[in-house]
Design a protein around this motif. Sequence first.
Motif, PDB file in Angstrom:
ATOM      1  N   UNK A  14      -8.017 -66.323 -53.849  1.00 19.69           N
ATOM      2  CA  UNK A  14      -9.193 -65.709 -54.268  1.00 19.69           C
ATOM      3  C   UNK A  14      -9.138 -64.580 -54.899  1.00 19.69           C
ATOM      4  N   UNK A  15      -9.597 -64.216 -56.071  1.00 24.38           N
ATOM      5  CA  UNK A  15      -9.358 -62.925 -56.894  1.00 24.38           C
ATOM      6  C   UNK A  15     -10.773 -62.884 -57.461  1.00 24.38           C
ATOM      7  N   UNK A  16     -11.507 -61.650 -56.680  1.00 27.69           N
ATOM      8  CA  UNK A  16     -12.914 -61.514 -57.157  1.00 27.69           C
ATOM      9  C   UNK A  16     -13.727 -62.604 -56.560  1.00 27.69           C
ATOM     10  N   UNK A  17     -14.485 -63.175 -57.512  1.00 26.83           N
ATOM     11  CA  UNK A  17     -15.310 -64.300 -57.268  1.00 26.83           C
ATOM     12  C   UNK A  17     -14.681 -65.501 -57.689  1.00 26.83           C
ATOM     13  N   UNK A  18     -13.685 -65.503 -58.156  1.00 30.88           N
ATOM     14  CA  UNK A  18     -12.727 -66.772 -58.644  1.00 30.88           C
ATOM     15  C   UNK A  18     -11.924 -67.469 -57.600  1.00 30.88           C
ATOM     16  N   UNK A  19     -11.856 -68.565 -57.533  1.00 30.89           N
ATOM     17  CA  UNK A  19     -10.819 -69.216 -56.890  1.00 30.89           C
ATOM     18  C   UNK A  19      -9.580 -69.457 -57.969  1.00 30.89           C
ATOM     19  N   UNK A  20      -8.409 -69.140 -57.713  1.00 30.32           N
ATOM     20  CA  UNK A  20      -7.309 -69.418 -58.707  1.00 30.32           C
ATOM     21  C   UNK A  20      -6.229 -70.418 -58.216  1.00 30.32           C
ATOM     22  N   UNK A  21      -5.601 -71.400 -58.933  1.00 25.91           N
ATOM     23  CA  UNK A  21      -5.200 -72.420 -58.294  1.00 25.91           C
ATOM     24  C   UNK A  21      -3.667 -72.391 -59.169  1.00 25.91           C
ATOM     25  N   UNK A  22      -2.702 -72.524 -58.438  1.00 26.64           N
ATOM     26  CA  UNK A  22      -1.458 -72.411 -58.902  1.00 26.64           C
ATOM     27  C   UNK A  22      -0.887 -73.783 -59.780  1.00 26.64           C
ATOM     28  N   UNK A  23      -0.482 -73.107 -60.905  1.00 28.92           N
ATOM     29  CA  UNK A  23      -0.177 -74.158 -62.029  1.00 28.92           C
ATOM     30  C   UNK A  23       1.208 -74.847 -61.425  1.00 28.92           C
ATOM     31  N   UNK A  24       2.258 -74.251 -60.862  1.00 27.53           N
ATOM     32  CA  UNK A  24       3.379 -74.772 -60.279  1.00 27.53           C
ATOM     33  C   UNK A  24       3.046 -75.994 -59.132  1.00 27.53           C
TER      34      UNK A  24
END
Length: 79
Positions: free
Chosen positions: A59-69
């Motif tokens: 989680x980064x701020x209000x965003x969910x970030x998903x690993x490209x790898x």
Amino acid sequence: MQTIQNHQVPAIPPALAAVAQGRDYIKTAEFAHAMSCANQTILKNHCLTGECFGIRPIKHGKFLLWSVTAIAKLLNGEK
């Protein structure tokens, strides 16, 4: 004494590489596009289990970030 394991970077499919544009993490909408499903499917699965397709986001701020790898491994059929 620690053993150094050889970590191999999976081959990133061309369509995913085009979406990621060199980034290590992508947003939920981009992840949904890469997996050919709706944003709400990703968000619902994350809400219910804390992951989606076996991938846990950061989680980064209000965003969910998903690993490209991790997405590349999933798309290539690796674990």
